[in-house]
Design a protein around this motif. Structure first.
Motif, mmCIF file in Angstrom:
data_model
loop_
_atom_site.group_PDB
_atom_site.id
_atom_site.type_symbol
_atom_site.label_atom_id
_atom_site.label_comp_id
_atom_site.label_asym_id
_atom_site.label_seq_id
_atom_site.Cartn_x
_atom_site.Cartn_y
_atom_site.Cartn_z
ATOM 1 N N TYR A 82 74.064 -4.179 30.968
ATOM 2 C CA TYR A 82 73.285 -3.018 30.056
ATOM 3 C C TYR A 82 72.107 -2.267 30.436
ATOM 4 O O TYR A 82 71.112 -2.827 30.904
ATOM 5 N N SER A 83 72.264 -1.226 29.506
ATOM 6 C CA SER A 83 71.499 -0.541 29.575
ATOM 7 C C SER A 83 70.232 -0.887 29.341
ATOM 8 O O SER A 83 70.322 -1.502 28.210
ATOM 9 N N PRO A 84 68.906 -0.115 28.516
ATOM 10 C CA PRO A 84 67.850 -0.487 28.376
ATOM 11 C C PRO A 84 67.778 -0.639 26.472
ATOM 12 O O PRO A 84 67.712 -1.769 25.537
ATOM 13 N N ARG A 87 72.934 0.316 24.370
ATOM 14 C CA ARG A 87 74.586 1.015 24.212
ATOM 15 C C ARG A 87 75.600 0.965 25.283
ATOM 16 O O ARG A 87 76.803 1.012 25.174
ATOM 17 N N TYR A 88 75.124 1.393 26.376
ATOM 18 C CA TYR A 88 76.261 0.835 27.699
ATOM 19 C C TYR A 88 76.186 -0.094 27.981
ATOM 20 O O TYR A 88 74.912 -0.861 28.432
ATOM 21 N N LEU A 89 77.415 -0.745 29.116
ATOM 22 C CA LEU A 89 77.231 -1.343 30.293
ATOM 23 C C LEU A 89 78.248 -0.757 31.264
ATOM 24 O O LEU A 89 79.122 -0.538 30.526
ATOM 25 N N VAL A 90 77.576 -1.312 32.177
ATOM 26 C CA VAL A 90 78.049 -1.131 33.395
ATOM 27 C C VAL A 90 77.985 -2.155 34.673
ATOM 28 O O VAL A 90 78.137 -2.930 33.760
ATOM 29 N N THR A 91 79.852 -1.468 35.010
ATOM 30 C CA THR A 91 80.443 -2.799 35.416
ATOM 31 C C THR A 91 80.751 -2.585 37.002
ATOM 32 O O THR A 91 81.342 -0.852 37.243
ATOM 33 N N ALA A 92 81.130 -3.562 37.695
ATOM 34 C CA ALA A 92 80.966 -3.141 38.860
ATOM 35 C C ALA A 92 82.529 -3.869 39.227
ATOM 36 O O ALA A 92 83.297 -4.702 38.731
ATOM 37 N N GLY A 93 83.192 -2.536 40.155
ATOM 38 C CA GLY A 93 84.632 -3.532 40.651
ATOM 39 C C GLY A 93 85.420 -3.314 41.558
ATOM 40 O O GLY A 93 84.636 -2.423 42.486
ATOM 41 N N ASP A 94 86.181 -4.659 42.493
ATOM 42 C CA ASP A 94 86.488 -4.787 43.732
ATOM 43 C C ASP A 94 86.848 -3.836 44.517
ATOM 44 O O ASP A 94 87.200 -3.314 45.658
ATOM 45 N N ASP A 95 87.544 -2.348 43.199
ATOM 46 C CA ASP A 95 87.606 -0.944 43.613
ATOM 47 C C ASP A 95 87.105 0.079 43.963
ATOM 48 O O ASP A 95 87.393 0.821 44.125
ATOM 49 N N ARG A 96 85.447 -0.026 44.361
ATOM 50 C CA ARG A 96 84.617 0.376 45.036
ATOM 51 C C ARG A 96 84.022 1.037 43.532
ATOM 52 O O ARG A 96 83.551 2.550 44.388
ATOM 53 N N THR A 97 83.647 0.988 42.439
ATOM 54 C CA THR A 97 84.059 1.782 41.348
ATOM 55 C C THR A 97 83.207 0.806 40.404
ATOM 56 O O THR A 97 82.786 0.078 40.802
ATOM 57 N N LEU A 98 82.128 1.713 39.676
ATOM 58 C CA LEU A 98 81.630 1.665 38.727
ATOM 59 C C LEU A 98 82.136 2.045 37.688
ATOM 60 O O LEU A 98 83.309 3.719 37.629
ATOM 61 N N ARG A 99 81.678 1.171 36.201
ATOM 62 C CA ARG A 99 82.846 2.202 34.747
ATOM 63 C C ARG A 99 81.117 1.731 33.875
ATOM 64 O O ARG A 99 80.898 0.692 34.024
ATOM 65 N N VAL A 100 81.331 3.000 33.392
ATOM 66 C CA VAL A 100 80.108 2.703 32.270
ATOM 67 C C VAL A 100 80.965 2.768 31.287
ATOM 68 O O VAL A 100 81.674 3.337 30.897
ATOM 69 N N ASP A 127 75.705 -5.096 42.725
ATOM 70 C CA ASP A 127 74.365 -5.614 42.338
ATOM 71 C C ASP A 127 73.942 -3.655 41.690
ATOM 72 O O ASP A 127 74.362 -2.506 41.767
ATOM 73 N N LEU A 128 73.617 -3.844 39.994
ATOM 74 C CA LEU A 128 72.975 -2.792 39.620
ATOM 75 C C LEU A 128 71.756 -3.519 38.275
ATOM 76 O O LEU A 128 71.867 -4.190 38.628
ATOM 77 N N ALA A 129 71.509 -2.075 38.800
ATOM 78 C CA ALA A 129 70.345 -1.812 37.560
ATOM 79 C C ALA A 129 69.802 -0.832 36.703
ATOM 80 O O ALA A 129 70.622 0.407 37.460
ATOM 81 N N PHE A 130 69.053 -0.680 35.714
ATOM 82 C CA PHE A 130 68.736 0.385 35.079
ATOM 83 C C PHE A 130 67.315 1.071 35.236
ATOM 84 O O PHE A 130 67.210 -0.266 35.909
ATOM 85 N N SER A 131 67.026 2.608 35.544
ATOM 86 C CA SER A 131 65.586 2.218 35.208
ATOM 87 C C SER A 131 65.017 1.619 34.161
ATOM 88 O O SER A 131 66.014 1.743 32.860
#
Length: 135
Positions: A82-84, A87-100, A127-131
């Motif tokens: 989740y963004s801090p 409002r947003y959720l970022v996810t990773a896929g096995d297709d080498r993409t990120l989705r917002v 693995d993902l992270a927001f600042s």
């Protein structure tokens, strides 16, 4: 089949609350910043051992049914972050993409959620992270 539970533990009182108890492999939980929902990766396929599909489910922490928000992608969806501001959720896929994803769209059944797809990764993102400021 396998079954796994996700349990919240109150560190001060020792109380436990079962948040997810599905006949599926459930992992990689992420709480929304306000603590009202949980995003969890879960494989609900008939035989998870023979499947590479994992979907993201949003679960209200106060109780209620989870909603599969990535059922249209028949691959691995994971690493929910989740963004801090929540409002947003970022996810990773096995297709080498990120989705917002916009969380309000994921929770509204009248809206077909559309993710902004970030491409160009040379390997699977795990693995993902927001600042802290959400940028």
């Amino acid at each position: 089949g396998s079954r796994s539970r996700l349990v919240a533990h109150d560190l001060e009182t020792g109380d436990e609350e079962v948040l997810v108890d599905w006949p599926a492999l459930n992992y990689d939980p992420a709480f929304s910043p306000d603590g009202s929902e949980l995003c969890v990766v879960s494989n609900h396929d008939h035989d998870p051992a023979l499947s590479t599909n994992s979907d993201l489910w949003l679960v209200p922490v106060e109780g209620g049914e989870g909603v599969n928000v990535t059922s249209s992608n028949h691959g691995w969806d994971g690493s929910p972050t989740y963004s801090p501001d929540g409002r947003y959720l970022v996810t990773a896929g096995d297709d080498r993409t990120l989705r917002v994803w916009r969380v309000d769209e994921l929770l509204d059944p009248a809206i077909e959620p559309i993710a902004r797809v970030l491409e160009g990764h040379t390997a699977k993102v795990v693995d993902l992270a927001f600042s802290a400021d959400g940028r």
